[in-house]
Design an enzyme around this catalytic site. Structure first.
Site, PDB file in Angstrom:
ATOM      1  N   GLU A 187       2.591  -6.081  11.957  1.00 19.53           N
ATOM      2  CA  GLU A 187       2.947  -5.277  13.133  1.00 19.53           C
ATOM      3  C   GLU A 187       2.758  -6.056  14.441  1.00 19.53           C
ATOM      4  OE1 GLU A 187       0.901  -1.510  12.937  1.00 19.53           O
ATOM      5  OE2 GLU A 187       2.122  -0.829  11.246  1.00 19.53           O
ATOM      6  N   GLU A 258       5.266   0.747   4.805  1.00 16.63           N
ATOM      7  CA  GLU A 258       4.212   1.760   4.975  1.00 16.63           C
ATOM      8  C   GLU A 258       4.828   3.123   5.246  1.00 16.63           C
ATOM      9  OE1 GLU A 258       1.053   0.972   7.711  1.00 16.63           O
ATOM     10  OE2 GLU A 258       0.746  -1.097   7.015  1.00 16.63           O
TER      11      GLU A 258
END
Length: 744
Positions: A187, A258
């Site tokens: 991320e 995710e």
């Protein structure tokens, strides 16, 4: 009157699951991709993946958890690699016990599943320091996650070591192992702009560095729009079928790394929920829009043992996942997703080669899944004749042999993350002229802290505690105090609850006491920040390791019961609970601290920090049975504030209440369909709608508590009859389960 028919059934049963493992021959696999999907050995596939982290459970639980994941329809297991547990000190490595990464990956392969290895080595994951070891912070001139030579040197060194370890064990698919994907970074887009050009250069360096390690399988970067070269950018979130803008090149597939099955919790949070229906819909929608891999984060969350959770994160992690913290199936989430995976596999050909379109099938199309309800039961064997003893920490003063300074030192730079605790102590000399003359007027001690918590003592007496929150770590502590003429000792115990795991410039985060002043003196406010201070790292109980059998003999213990004060260690011995159900410890009558069983920490507890609902975020803490002996298990508790030790109890955990329901408008179960010769066919000609109950873990049905054919309402364990119900419902269901020898 016409009533939509519905059968609801609840039954008391018990748990334990057995399956056989068929180990296939090891053969090399080619893992490639195009803009439509991942391709293994030339074949397209749908990948149903789940995050399961090896350090968040003892290795004795690995096989059972992975087995249940496979039974739930998963064919991929995803895990991070946790740098700070593997290299806690520079150059000193640990891959033993529940840190045995190689053993965990091999086990995934033994079960016939694939693996995704998220090397990072920054992982976030609500894990202490985002996975970075603390020593990395002290490397000269380092800036984390930037085009910074010291950081890149250590990051590459660790990444290469892990990749070489996997290669040496032949764990990549290109070698015949289970690993089909690897991830570098995590991320990074969320902080990249803060570094500007240094960030752009770093992310391209990281991707290029990873690819050059030649694993023979693709690399991914999650939430990274500018993933370089062949590295696949992937989506994280709840609804990637709608929110993902797609890969940054048309030659890359659509991957979802995710899909949050609920949300992790921090101390002070209310419960987190995500329904099985919402989760399943998001997955179905994703695959209908060219998705090829969807990963549930988490599929099993487990436990943040010891001090391994990040700032303010609870010890229990993603308990709302399809498999709960104790390793039990959370129904209907587990069963609902299992049936969804089966249904999507039936449609694999259309999903991977057809053109997507949308058709509304109406409001009554559902997957019927079993439901369950979790219960805690006090153990008779474990709580029999508990005899508690206590040991109280000494309050240090400036006169002792401490680390001296001209002002309170920053906490993490002193403790090096070896403990949650750092003492600050100073002394002031006052005469009667300084002190208020009226008894109803007291001076106030005011402390500004960078977090996370502090306990205050004046002349050895506890005056109170203060703390920040996950959103705002800093806080101001203000308490009235009693001072005396002469020397007064001020002792402050700074407490941290994990290091941060996200954001920019992690190497520049700070904690602890910042300023100290006494207000309300006759001479005005006295700033004692820049006085002589002494620091003491950790607690005496930690130094002596009183939570171990050997260490407990190093201090004097006294018998105790009932209410206790701050900074108190407790110990007792208990026998293993009856049966085989998971177990836990209930600490609702305590405040804040940590629990150890036979020298192993089961994590931090904090039940005095209430959520907006007026309840603690967590009051029951998992004790793995792998930690126990049959007899005389040492239970140690450190309590920071005070509590009633008599209220602490060992409980067993079960999901012995299971339920199901069916409506006349529901379709037949998904297991009535199979794919044969590329054609979906019926398994049975007479496909009936059915509500099915299966006893988990070979337990037996003891009784039927509720059954209704009509319009009942409520939730599993709390069903209520509606205004229309067939009187014979319960009798018929009893006849059915008496005829079943398979407990189904």
């Amino acid at each position: 009157m016409s009533v939509p028919s519905r059968v609801l059934l609840a039954a008391l049963v018990c748990l334990l699951m057995i399956s056989t493992v068929v180990q296939g021959e090891k053969f090399k696999r080619s893992v490639t991709y195009d803009g439509r999907s991942l391709i293994i050995n030339g074949k397209r596939e749908l990948f149903f993946s789940g995050s399961i982290h090896y350090p968040r459970m003892p290795p004795e639980m690995w096989w059972d958890i992975l087995k249940k994941a496979k039974a739930g329809g998963l064919n991929v297991i995803q895990t991070y690699v946790f740098w700070n547990i593997h290299e806690p000190e520079k150059g000193q490595f640990n891959f033993e016990g529940n840190y045995n990464l190689t053993k965990f990956i091999k086990m995934i392969g033994d079960l016939g599943m694939y693996a995704t290895l998220r090397v990072g080595p920054f992982i976030e994951a609500e894990w202490n320091y985002g996975g970075f070891p603390f020593w990395l912070r002290e490397v000269p001139n380092i800036t984390f996650r930037s085009d910074n030579p010291p950081f890149k040197y250590h990051m590459k060194k660790f990444t290469k070591m892990i990749i070489d370890m996997m290669k040496d064990a032949q764990l990549y698919a290109s070698q015949g192992g289970p690993i089909i994907l690897s991830q570098v970074e995590n991320e990074y887009n969320t902080i990249q702009l803060a570094f500007r050009e240094l960030g752009t250069r770093y992310v391209h360096w990281a991707g290029t560095m990873a690819v050059r390690l030649n694993t023979g399988v693709p690399w991914v970067m999650c939430k990274q729009k500018d993933a370089p070269g062949p590295v696949i950018n992937t989506c994280n979130g709840r609804n990637c079928g709608d929110t993902f803008t797609g890969p940054n090149k048309p030659s890359k597939p659509v991957l979802w790394t995710e899909n949050w099955t609920a949300r992790y919790r921090v101390f002070g949070d209310p419960p987190s929920r995500r329904s099985a229906e919402n989760l399943a819909f998001s997955v179905a929608r994703f695959f209908s829009k060219n998705g090829t891999l969807a990963n549930y984060y988490m599929y099993y969350g487990g436990t943040n043992y010891g001090r391994l959770g990040s700032s303010f994160v609870t010890t229990r992690y993603y308990d709302e996942a399809p498999i709960d913290e104790y390793g039990m199936l959370r129904e209907p989430k587990w069963g609902h997703l299992r049936d969804l995976h089966s249904a999507l596999r039936l449609c694999k050909k259309a999903l991977l080669s057809g053109k997507p379109s949308v058709e509304n099938f109406g409001p009554n199309l559902e997957i019927v899944a079993q439901h369950s309800s979790r219960h805690y039961q006090k153990s008779k064997a474990a709580n029999k004749d508990l005899r508690w003893e206590m040991f109280i920490e000494d309050i240090p003063t400036l006169n002792e042999n401490l680390i001296k300074s001209a002002s309170p030192l920053e906490q993490w730079s002193v403790t090096k993350d070896t403990t949650d605790y750092l003492w600050h102590t100073t002394s002031i000399s006052l005469d009667g002229f300084h002190l208020p003359l009226r008894e109803n007027i007291l001076p106030v001690l005011r402390i500004a802290s960078l977090g996370h918590m502090m306990h205050g003592f004046v002349n050895g007496h506890y005056i109170g505690s203060g703390h920040g929150t996950n959103i705002e770590n800093s806080f101001v502590f203000q308490k009235p105090i009693i001072l005396k003429p002469g020397i007064n000792h001020i002792s402050l115990l700074g407490v941290t609850i994990g290091l941060p795991d996200s954001g920019v410039y992690l190497e520049r985060r700070y904690a602890g006491t910042r300023t100290v002043a006494i207000q309300g003196l006759n001479t005005g406010t006295l700033d004692v920040t820049y006085s002589e201070w002494g620091q003491k790292v950790g607690l005496d109980g930690e130094k002596f390791q009183v939570y171990t059998q050997e260490g407990s003999d190093r201090v004097k213990w006294n018998k105790t019961k009932g209410l206790g004060g701050p900074l108190t260690w407790y110990k007792t011995y208990f026998d293993a609970p009856e049966g085989n159900d998971p177990l836990a410890i209930e600490v609702a009558t305590m405040s804040k601290g940590m629990v150890w069983v036979n020298g192993k920490s089961i994590g931090r507890y904090w039940v005095s920090f209430l959520s907006p609902t007026g309840k603690p975020s967590q009051s029951v803490y998992h004790i793995p049975r792998a930690f126990l002996k049959p007899k005389d298990n040492l239970l140690a508790i450190f309590e920071e504030i005070g509590g009633n030790i008599d209220g602490v109890q060992i409980v067993t955990v079960n999901r012995n209440t299971i339920c199901s329901y069916i409506k006349e408008s529901d379709p037949p179960r998904v297991n009535n369909r199979k794919r044969e010769d590329s054609v979906i066919q019926k398994v049975f000609d007479d496909a009936r709608r059915s509500a099915t109950l299966m006893c988990p873990d070979n337990k037996k049905i003891l009784r039927v508590e509720f059954a209704s054919y009509g319009n009942p309402f409520g939730a599993c364990g709390n069903y209520i009859l509606g205004n229309c119900s067939a009187p014979s419902s319960k009798r018929i269901i009893k006849q059915v389960y008496h005829l079943s020898s398979l407990c189904t």
